[in-house]
Motif scaffolding. Structure first.
Motif, mmCIF file in Angstrom:
data_model
loop_
_atom_site.group_PDB
_atom_site.id
_atom_site.type_symbol
_atom_site.label_atom_id
_atom_site.label_comp_id
_atom_site.label_asym_id
_atom_site.label_seq_id
_atom_site.Cartn_x
_atom_site.Cartn_y
_atom_site.Cartn_z
ATOM 1 N N LEU A 194 -2.533 24.095 -5.104
ATOM 2 C CA LEU A 194 -3.828 23.678 -4.570
ATOM 3 C C LEU A 194 -4.151 24.365 -3.253
ATOM 4 N N SER A 195 -3.160 24.539 -2.373
ATOM 5 C CA SER A 195 -3.441 25.200 -1.099
ATOM 6 C C SER A 195 -3.769 26.677 -1.310
ATOM 7 N N ARG A 196 -3.151 27.314 -2.310
ATOM 8 C CA ARG A 196 -3.488 28.709 -2.594
ATOM 9 C C ARG A 196 -4.894 28.830 -3.148
ATOM 10 N N LYS A 197 -5.325 27.844 -3.899
ATOM 11 C CA LYS A 197 -6.652 27.879 -4.511
ATOM 12 C C LYS A 197 -7.754 27.496 -3.526
ATOM 13 N N PHE A 198 -7.516 26.444 -2.744
ATOM 14 C CA PHE A 198 -8.588 25.871 -1.915
ATOM 15 C C PHE A 198 -8.343 25.994 -0.415
ATOM 16 N N GLY A 199 -7.205 26.537 -0.008
ATOM 17 C CA GLY A 199 -6.902 26.634 1.407
ATOM 18 C C GLY A 199 -6.271 25.355 1.927
ATOM 19 N N LYS A 200 -5.958 25.348 3.218
ATOM 20 C CA LYS A 200 -5.340 24.172 3.825
ATOM 21 C C LYS A 200 -6.305 22.991 3.832
ATOM 22 N N GLU A 201 -5.744 21.810 3.728
ATOM 23 C CA GLU A 201 -6.540 20.591 3.835
ATOM 24 C C GLU A 201 -7.139 20.506 5.236
ATOM 25 N N VAL A 202 -8.359 20.004 5.338
ATOM 26 C CA VAL A 202 -9.011 19.835 6.632
ATOM 27 C C VAL A 202 -8.825 18.389 7.093
ATOM 28 N N ALA A 203 -8.282 18.220 8.290
ATOM 29 C CA ALA A 203 -8.112 16.890 8.870
ATOM 30 C C ALA A 203 -9.112 16.728 10.003
ATOM 31 N N ASN A 204 -9.914 15.683 9.957
ATOM 32 C CA ASN A 204 -10.939 15.431 10.956
ATOM 33 C C ASN A 204 -10.485 14.398 11.987
ATOM 34 N N TYR A 205 -11.139 14.408 13.125
ATOM 35 C CA TYR A 205 -10.864 13.442 14.193
ATOM 36 C C TYR A 205 -10.967 12.019 13.652
ATOM 37 N N PHE A 206 -10.106 11.136 14.137
ATOM 38 C CA PHE A 206 -9.910 9.757 13.696
ATOM 39 C C PHE A 206 -9.027 9.660 12.454
ATOM 40 N N SER A 207 -8.632 10.798 11.867
ATOM 41 C CA SER A 207 -7.636 10.777 10.798
ATOM 42 C C SER A 207 -6.334 11.331 11.361
ATOM 43 N N GLY A 208 -5.323 11.475 10.514
ATOM 44 C CA GLY A 208 -4.057 12.035 10.963
ATOM 45 C C GLY A 208 -3.186 11.053 11.727
ATOM 46 N N SER A 209 -3.158 9.797 11.296
ATOM 47 C CA SER A 209 -2.358 8.792 11.998
ATOM 48 C C SER A 209 -0.865 9.117 11.911
ATOM 49 N N PRO A 210 -0.140 8.926 13.005
ATOM 50 C CA PRO A 210 1.311 9.137 12.979
ATOM 51 C C PRO A 210 2.074 7.957 12.396
ATOM 52 N N LEU A 211 1.368 6.895 12.016
ATOM 53 C CA LEU A 211 2.024 5.657 11.585
ATOM 54 C C LEU A 211 2.091 5.526 10.074
ATOM 55 N N ASN A 212 3.226 5.032 9.591
ATOM 56 C CA ASN A 212 3.365 4.592 8.202
ATOM 57 C C ASN A 212 2.938 3.133 8.177
ATOM 58 N N ARG A 213 1.876 2.823 7.464
ATOM 59 C CA ARG A 213 1.297 1.474 7.544
ATOM 60 C C ARG A 213 2.144 0.399 6.867
ATOM 61 N N LEU A 214 3.008 0.751 5.922
ATOM 62 C CA LEU A 214 3.876 -0.213 5.244
ATOM 63 C C LEU A 214 3.084 -1.444 4.787
ATOM 64 N N ALA A 215 2.020 -1.209 4.046
ATOM 65 C CA ALA A 215 1.123 -2.300 3.644
ATOM 66 C C ALA A 215 1.845 -3.401 2.881
ATOM 67 N N PHE A 216 2.898 -3.046 2.158
ATOM 68 C CA PHE A 216 3.610 -4.026 1.333
ATOM 69 C C PHE A 216 4.464 -4.981 2.162
ATOM 70 N N LEU A 217 4.585 -4.755 3.464
ATOM 71 C CA LEU A 217 5.349 -5.664 4.328
ATOM 72 C C LEU A 217 4.453 -6.559 5.186
ATOM 73 N N ARG A 218 3.146 -6.479 4.990
ATOM 74 C CA ARG A 218 2.240 -7.264 5.841
ATOM 75 C C ARG A 218 2.350 -8.767 5.610
ATOM 76 N N ALA A 219 2.848 -9.180 4.457
ATOM 77 C CA ALA A 219 3.012 -10.611 4.180
ATOM 78 C C ALA A 219 4.457 -11.057 4.386
ATOM 79 N N ASP A 220 5.307 -10.167 4.866
ATOM 80 C CA ASP A 220 6.725 -10.463 5.079
ATOM 81 C C ASP A 220 6.905 -10.958 6.511
#
Length: 427
Positions: free
Chosen positions: A19-45
């Motif tokens: 995909l990167s060879r076909k379409f180039g690098k993915e574009v990341a915009n401001y407000f994206s690119g979080s350094p955090l793993n949200r671990l959504a499945f642990l929110r009720a733990d």
């Protein structure tokens, strides 16, 4: 003009793939690119949340009226969020709001008791001194939470003391839209702001009108079947010898039937599009009356129910500018937490017989024009700024002005004039 923050790095930019060879690098915009793993499945733990709350590596982002605590005296475009520790916020949240299971918390619900809103944002897995938690798998990282410390209700005094303590350290809460912190911090704040805002906007059930409560570490709201409030008027039937009625019971609510006993955070899909003419050498830009002179941007609008993104792009461009589009492709997306948008960036091309601009359908735009790519390239180099900022050095009065690189509109225009649509790179 203040220096703009850099946009986040795309995910896995050095990994070769089809995909990167076909379409180039993915574009990341401001407000994206979080350094955090949200671990959504642990929110009720609650065991995990209790440990995360008090761990030495845990960071808490304070938000006052949705504005984040930030460091002082940072260089332009390099602003940083500021965090506090558990002992700092303990007077506001109490010993441990996660001491009980979610089921127990719902059963004990009392609408008289004000609970400051807190959001579990995720863990930074790069921190090797972070919390180690053994669930179904082993998880390790520094936990991050956001907490609303707007002085109100029973915690007003505690919040005021906490805020003053941070100001005494030389910290303060950001003013206006947060667009000057580094990209990773912007992504963390975007998650915090959108969840805090959604919770404060939804204190009552849309079905029965009763107060709701926040669950799932801030990512859901529920309408409890009972309320131990001493102030409310019970809707339960009088007791009889055959039946003892729970006086804390609330009226029936359809949200408690089936599997829909929850309200989830709102995200509004918004299309924003760079429109290319049929010949592939001009781009359509518009401006609103309130904008500074010579300031233009790409067209945008909300997607509507039962409408694909491609259809929304074509409809919005026709309604606002009278231009008819053929092919539409998705370029990139941008979370926009003011208050709850997901900007879906697209590039569309006008059909040869549909390029005439007509502003008579929708009064949103004051002007719309076709601009040569070269003029847009020049404006991207010397004419970008935020709406309330001066043009940068090198700009000549009367020239085209455009949004800064932190806006997805800028990224869409950059992509088009540099060959994204044609496949003939100009960079």
């Amino acid at each position: 003009m203040p220096k703009q923050p850099a946009n986040p790095e795309p995910a896995h930019p050095d990994v070769d793939s089809m995909l990167s060879r076909k379409f180039g690098k993915e574009v990341a915009n401001y407000f994206s690119g979080s350094p955090l793993n949200r671990l959504a499945f642990l929110r009720a733990d609650n065991v995990f949340l209790s440990q995360a709350l008090k761990h030495s590596s845990t960071s808490f982002l304070l938000c006052n009226e949705l504005q984040p605590l930030v460091q002082a005296n940072t260089p332009p475009g390099a602003g940083k969020l500021a965090y506090v520790k558990y002992e700092d916020i303990k007077p506001v949240i109490g010993e441990n709001p996660y001491a009980q299971t979610e089921k127990e918390i719902i059963e004990a619900y009392n609408s008289d008791v004000y609970v400051p809103q807190m959001i579990f944002l995720g863990i930074d897995e790069k921190d090797k001194n972070g919390l180690e938690y053994q669930g179904k798998n082993k998880y390790m990282g520094a936990p991050y939470f956001a907490i609303d410390v707007t002085p109100r209700n029973s915690v007003k005094e505690a919040c005021e003391k906490l805020i003053e303590a941070q100001k005494a350290k030389g910290l303060d809460f950001s003013k206006g839209r947060v667009m000057d912190v580094v990209a990773q911090d912007a992504a963390v704040y975007a998650e915090a702001r959108q969840l805090l805002d959604w919770n404060v906007r939804n204190p009552f059930c849309a079905s029965c009108g009763q107060p709701t409560m926040s669950v799932n570490a801030g990512f859901k709201r529920t309408c409890p079947p009972t309320d131990k409030s001493t102030k409310r008027i019970s809707n339960a039937l009088p007791s009889t010898t055959e039946q003892v009625v729970d006086q804390s019971a609330r009226p029936p609510c359809v949200t408690r039937n089936g599997v829909s006993n929850l309200s989830f955070p709102r995200t509004d899909p918004t299309v924003i599009m760079a429109v290319v003419n049929s010949a592939g050498d001009k781009i359509l830009l518009g401006r609103q009356r309130r904008w500074p002179p010579y300031w233009f941007s790409t067209l945008a609008g909300f997607a509507e129910p039962a409408e694909s993104i491609e259809e929304a792009v074509r409809r919005e461009v026709y309604e606002e500018a009278g231009v008819l589009l053929g092919r539409v492709v998705i370029h990139s997306t941008q979370p926009w937490p003011y208050p709850a948008n997901l900007m879906i960036g697209a590039i569309g091309q006008a059909i040869p017989t549909g390029e005439t601009i007509d502003l008579g359908n929708d009064p949103e735009l004051d002007d719309a024009r076709w601009f040569d790519f070269e003029e847009v390239r020049n404006a991207l180099a010397v004419g970008t700024s935020g709406l309330g900022e001066d043009a940068p050095a090198g700009y000549k009065e009367g020239g085209l002005r455009l949004p800064p690189n932190t806006a997805i509109a800028n990224q869409l225009m950059t992509a088009v004039v540099n060959g994204f649509a044609s496949g003939e790179s100009k960079i």
